[in-house]
Design a protein around this motif. Structure first.
Motif, PDB file in Angstrom:
ATOM      1  N   SER A  98       5.456  30.667   6.944  1.00 23.82           N
ATOM      2  CA  SER A  98       5.846  30.040   5.676  1.00 23.82           C
ATOM      3  C   SER A  98       4.737  30.148   4.638  1.00 23.82           C
ATOM      4  N   GLY A  99       3.467  30.162   5.086  1.00 25.20           N
ATOM      5  CA  GLY A  99       2.378  30.345   4.131  1.00 25.20           C
ATOM      6  C   GLY A  99       2.380  31.728   3.519  1.00 25.20           C
ATOM      7  N   GLU A 100       2.576  32.726   4.370  1.00 23.41           N
ATOM      8  CA  GLU A 100       2.647  34.112   3.868  1.00 23.41           C
ATOM      9  C   GLU A 100       3.864  34.305   2.972  1.00 23.41           C
ATOM     10  N   LEU A 101       4.990  33.670   3.334  1.00 26.58           N
ATOM     11  CA  LEU A 101       6.185  33.774   2.489  1.00 26.58           C
ATOM     12  C   LEU A 101       5.942  33.131   1.129  1.00 26.58           C
ATOM     13  N   GLY A 102       5.279  31.986   1.124  1.00 24.99           N
ATOM     14  CA  GLY A 102       5.010  31.311  -0.133  1.00 24.99           C
ATOM     15  C   GLY A 102       4.112  32.112  -1.047  1.00 24.99           C
ATOM     16  N   ARG A 103       3.158  32.846  -0.472  1.00 24.42           N
ATOM     17  CA  ARG A 103       2.269  33.694  -1.286  1.00 24.42           C
ATOM     18  C   ARG A 103       2.894  35.038  -1.621  1.00 24.42           C
ATOM     19  N   GLY A 104       4.041  35.353  -0.985  1.00 23.69           N
ATOM     20  CA  GLY A 104       4.700  36.631  -1.236  1.00 23.69           C
ATOM     21  C   GLY A 104       3.988  37.818  -0.620  1.00 23.69           C
ATOM     22  N   THR A 105       3.215  37.597   0.431  1.00 26.00           N
ATOM     23  CA  THR A 105       2.436  38.682   1.054  1.00 26.00           C
ATOM     24  C   THR A 105       2.989  39.123   2.406  1.00 26.00           C
ATOM     25  N   LEU A 106       3.976  38.409   2.936  1.00 26.82           N
ATOM     26  CA  LEU A 106       4.450  38.729   4.277  1.00 26.82           C
ATOM     27  C   LEU A 106       5.136  40.087   4.323  1.00 26.82           C
TER      28      LEU A 106
END
Length: 321
Positions: A98-106
């Motif tokens: 969810s952290g990577e999704l929130g930053r748009g980097t996943l």
């Protein structure tokens, strides 16, 4: 190659948090040992005896707190120590998906030749190793405090026992003498190995739980909120279970009941560094051997990680906002 890049990335993301928590844990453990040396053992015992009715809320029996190892071992139950471990575990676990999704980097990371499982395990490696190092820093802080701290003890005057009436008559009427000795003469730092292992198991459980919630959610703030809510509910259940006999069944439904660092310290001190690693002793009124409790936490943590891998592999990733 890609695994090495991911490891460097996750280490870079977590190094500041690790340094802050590690410094706080090491310094607090050291200072707390020093504070223990400031309290006179006799006066401390007199004070605690006034609160015997509240003994059920304490992590161990008061009799263990009358010893230096018991009082030093209370470090593992201090709110600051628990808080630092909880902050590390929830912050790192919630960042996996969810952290990577929130930053748009996943999506950018997954566009590389790497599977979702390897991505999650790379993150878990950094988080688990960091957790182990933080627990070791607590132990190191206690060791540094024990080695550098001196304590004063009252030496009782010599006595002679009068036969028949069985009365101890002091041979001197002067004031009791005070002697200064190193705390290391009273505390063996090795006895806290079991408590350190319990602290790691406690953190590993939270790390696995927050990772699982992160793998099924999109927003990191929601992942953190749900994990903290579960933590608080479990803590309330522990308090209610200890407060009322009718609610004692709640103790078997909270993972806090498996966190027993103080009891392990007492058993190690009484059994010459042996008891926690065998399966013949029991803890309290239960029939479970001491090593079972941290293994339960670690078992749940592994199960949470396995479930997180399955959920992460099966879910559809939303487009970045």
């Amino acid at each position: 190659m890609i695994d090495r890049i991911l490891l460097k990335k996750y280490i870079g993301q977590s190094i500041l948090l690790f340094a802050s928590c590690g410094l706080a844990l090491f310094a607090f453990a050291w200072v707390r040992v020093w504070v223990v040396s400031l309290l006179d053992m006799g006066q401390f015992q007199t004070i605690l005896e006034q609160f015997r009715e509240f003994e059920k809320f304490a992590p161990i029996e008061f009799d263990s707190l009358f010893t230096y190892p018991g009082r030093v071992g209370m470090t593992y139950d201090e709110p600051i120590v628990i808080l630092c471990i909880v902050i590390w575990c929830i912050s790192r676990g919630s960042d996996v998906v969810s952290g990577e999704l929130g930053r748009g980097t996943l999506e950018m990371v997954l566009s590389q030749p790497i599977s979702r499982t390897r991505l999650l395990l790379s993150h878990a490696t950094v988080s688990v190793v960091g957790l182990a190092l933080l627990c070791m820093l607590v132990w190191a802080g206690i060791g540094a405090g024990v080695q550098t701290t001196s304590v004063k003890e009252t030496v009782p005057p010599p006595t002679i026992r009068i036969p028949i009436i069985e009365f101890d008559l002091p041979l001197t009427m002067g004031e009791p003498e005070m002697q200064t000795l190193h705390l290391s003469d009273r505390v063996d730092v090795r006895i806290f190995a079991a408590s350190t292992f319990h602290l790691f198991a406690f953190g590993f459980f939270l790390l696995g739980l927050s990772t699982l919630l992160s793998s099924i959610d999109r927003y990191r703030w929601r992942t953190i909120g749900v994990t903290v809510a579960i933590y608080i509910v479990q803590l309330v259940m522990l308090g209610l279970g200890k407060a009322a006999e009718s609610l004692r069944f709640l103790l078997s439904m909270t993972f806090f009941s498996c966190y027993k660092p103080q009891k392990m310290t007492s058993m190690v001190a009484n059994d010459s560094l042996y008891a926690p690693w065998i399966l013949t002793h029991t803890v309290g009124d239960t029939m479970l051997p001491p090593l079972v409790y941290p293994l339960i936490l670690i078992g749940f943590g592994v199960a949470f990680y396995a479930a997180a891998i399955v959920c992460f592999k099966r879910r559809d990733l939303p487009a970045p906002l």
